[in-house]
Design a protein around this motif. Structure first.
Motif, PDB file in Angstrom:
ATOM      1  N   LYS A  36       0.939  -1.078  -0.009  1.00  5.62           N
ATOM      2  CA  LYS A  36      -0.077   0.119  -0.051  1.00  5.62           C
ATOM      3  C   LYS A  36       0.895   1.170   0.047  1.00  5.62           C
ATOM      4  N   LYS A  37       1.973   1.351   0.648  1.00  8.21           N
ATOM      5  CA  LYS A  37       2.939   2.414   0.579  1.00  8.21           C
ATOM      6  C   LYS A  37       3.446   2.509  -0.802  1.00  8.21           C
ATOM      7  N   CYS A  38       3.624   1.397  -1.520  1.00 15.26           N
ATOM      8  CA  CYS A  38       4.482   1.479  -3.040  1.00 15.26           C
ATOM      9  C   CYS A  38       3.511   2.140  -3.841  1.00 15.26           C
ATOM     10  N   LYS A  39       2.104   1.772  -3.628  1.00 13.88           N
ATOM     11  CA  LYS A  39       1.200   2.069  -4.858  1.00 13.88           C
ATOM     12  C   LYS A  39       1.090   3.539  -4.949  1.00 13.88           C
ATOM     13  N   ALA A  40       1.579   4.174  -4.038  1.00 18.77           N
ATOM     14  CA  ALA A  40       1.492   5.555  -4.302  1.00 18.77           C
ATOM     15  C   ALA A  40       2.204   6.160  -5.501  1.00 18.77           C
ATOM     16  N   CYS A  41       3.345   5.475  -5.926  1.00 11.93           N
ATOM     17  CA  CYS A  41       4.266   5.502  -7.144  1.00 11.93           C
ATOM     18  C   CYS A  41       3.947   4.359  -8.140  1.00 11.93           C
TER      19      CYS A  41
END
Length: 144
Positions: A36-41
């Protein structure tokens, strides 16, 4: 002695399918939460357009990342250092991914033996367990 060799070979063959799509020692379910932290980018979208994870476009699509040559996904504008690493033979696997996401800039400096190497990825996933779990999740999503 011969029996032991046969047993060892049998165990090796049995484990082969588990490792065929890329070794993933982490927990994919836990990795999905960390992703979920990664899906910002980053997003994960299969080649046929199936959306696995809707995410940002700042970073490349991570679907099919296992064994992909670094900096090679068509249609994405990578930084010079990650492209150079790919041209030098860097292909993603669990160990390289975990090392990279801990400190992308430092990873590229060491990989390229270039103090001026840079990464466009500023986010760091410092906990090795989290990185290993994210890798397991990416691998579990599938390959091209």
């Amino acid at each position: 002695m011969k029996l032991m060799s046969i047993l060892t070979l049998g165990l090796g063959l049995a484990a082969g399918p588990l490792l065929a799509d890329g070794h993933a020692s982490g927990d994919a379910e836990a990795g999905e939460k960390v992703f979920k932290k990664c899906k910002a980018c980053h997003m994960m979208v299969a080649g046929d357009g199936t959306v696995i994870v809707k995410g940002g476009k700042t970073g490349p699509n991570l679907f099919g990342l296992n064994e992909r040559v670094a900096g090679s996904l068509e249609g994405f504008k990578y930084g010079k250092s990650i492209v150079a690493a790919g041209e030098a033979g860097l292909a993603w696997n669990e160990a390289k991914f975990v090392d990279y996401v801990a400190d992308p800039k430092d990873f590229l400096k060491r990989t390229l033996d270039d103090k001026k190497a840079k990464s466009k990825m500023s986010f760091k996933l410092k906990k090795e367990k989290d990185a290993t779990n994210v890798w397991a999740y990416i691998v579990s999503a599938g390959t091209e």
